[in-house]
Design an enzyme around this catalytic site. Structure first.
Site: not given
Ligand code: NAD
Length: 344
Positions: A13, A36, A85-86, A126, A151, A155, A180, A202, A219, A297
């Site tokens: 994101i 990641n 972490l997610k 989230s 997780y 949040k 979402f 998914l 699924v 799950r």
């Molecule tokens: P992502 O894993 O692609 O991106 C998160 C980034 O943060 C990664 O590149 C990782 O290397 C970096 N990171 C993690 N811990 C770190 C640390 N301690 N120091 C520096 N960098 C660090 O995840 P995303 O899907 O882009 O999600 C971004 C945010 O949105 C997260 O906070 C996640 O919890 C939240 N979120 C994601 C979703 C989803 O489904 N993707 C849904 C709701 C909320």
């Protein structure tokens, strides 16, 4: 030009949001420890925007390294904090790792914002904070239920930390964005979801199964109390989500926010079952998708979708894309990504 720190800027994101911020005239720096992600995404951002973004490859749990970065950029207009972490399932297995990473990084970022006088903060929250919500669609006033995973608890705790922090630092403006289910990729297929750890959401699992990287899609459960027995989610296109961050930032910078902390739901307001998503993928792409039904799950909520009226009213934001756009762009990205891997 306002300069913004995007933490987690090499992630899914974060990288799409950087593109939208640059498109709207912001200057951006990133801080991402690449746990990641990879800095290859910066090439994709440059190909789309013509701008090279600098990434500080630091762990935000390291206060000294985080502070050194803030010191080098003492003119920041705001921070968007994506880094975390997610993976829900992984957090059930490794709760302390999730608490350590997601909470310590948030504490250090808030701490440095105070030390270096950065006024505007946006936190990636989230829909998982709602747990198994008591009403659908959920509004920002829907009570938060018990978190279904460590997780989700990070949040809930992160949000609470921002509230407590704001009491002590009233000059600070904070927005909590409750996403979402983000999915899809940039139209150009130059960036998309490319985690370095196995995907668990998914849509990337669907595209990986369709292209043959996985044997089949599993699924998780078809015996829930929903219209076809599979879980219901609200899939929001990542570029619509990215644009909500730009709008939230503009709102803060323009001084339009009245409360020290505001919360916004970001979804498209439509619940789609897992099996409906699978069918949408096959219809839009014409591809066959091998899948089978497995057990439920741990950590999954049954059904959740958003009411996003508050974001529409206060931020002037509305989603422009639907589940078909998500499947089309995610599939285009998967094909590019897989070809690039084959060529290496
Ligand atoms: P992502 O894993 O692609 O991106 C998160 C980034 O943060 C990664 O590149 C990782 O290397 C970096 N990171 C993690 N811990 C770190 C640390 N301690 N120091 C520096 N960098 C660090 O995840 P995303 O899907 O882009 O999600 C971004 C945010 O949105 C997260 O906070 C996640 O919890 C939240 N979120 C994601 C979703 C989803 O489904 N993707 C849904 C709701 C909320």
């Amino acid at each position: 030009m306002h300069k913004i720190l995007v933490t987690g800027g090499c992630g899914y994101i974060g990288s799409h949001t950087i593109v939208d911020l640059i498109d709207h005239g912001f200057e951006v720096i990133s801080a991402d420890n690449l746990s990641n992600s990879s800095e290859a995404v910066l090439d994709g951002i440059e190909a789309i925007t013509g701008r090279r973004v600098h990434n500080y490859a630091i762990d935000l749990c390291d206060l000294a390294a985080t502070e050194a970065m803030f010191k080098a950029h003492d003119d920041l207009a705001g921070v968007i904090h994506f880094a975390a972490l997610k993976h829900v399932g992984e957090s059930v297995e490794q709760p302390l790792r999730y608490f350590r990473n997601n909470l310590n990084s948030l504490i250090n970022v808030l701490d440095c914002m105070v030390r270096y006088d950065v006024p505007n903060f946006i936190f990636s929250s989230s829909c998982s904070v709602y747990g198994n919500a008591s009403e659908l669609p959920v509004t920002e006033k829907t009570p938060l239920e018990e978190a279904e995973s460590p997780y989700a608890r990070t949040k809930q705790m992160g949000e609470q930390m921002v509230h407590d922090f704001s009491h002590r630092h009233p000059g600070q403006n904070n927005i909590l964005l409750r996403y979402f289910n983000p999915a899809g990729a940039h139209e150009s297929a130059k960036i998309g979801e490319s985690p370095t750890t196995p995907a668990s959401n998914l849509v990337p699992v669907i595209t990986e199964a369709a292209i043959g990287k996985r044997k089949a899609l599993m699924v998780f459960g078809d015996d829930y109390n929903t219209r076809d027995g599979s879980c219901i989610r609200d899939y929001i296109h990542v570029m619509d989500l990215a644009n909500a961050h730009t709008k939230a930032l503009q709102h803060l910078i323009a001084g339009k926010q009245e409360a020290p902390v505001s919360v916004f739901n970001l979804g498209i307001g439509e619940g789609v079952t897992v099996l409906e998503a699978v069918n949408a993928f096959m219809k839009v792409t014409g591809e066959k998708l091998p899948y089978h039904i497995g057990p439920r799950r741990p950590g999954d909520v049954v059904a959740i979708y958003a009411n996003y009226k508050k974001a529409a009213d206060q931020l002037g934001w509305a989603p422009k894309r639907d589940v078909n756009d998500i499947m089309r762009t995610a599939w285009n990205w998967e094909k590019v990504r897989s070809q690039a891997k084959e060529e290496v």
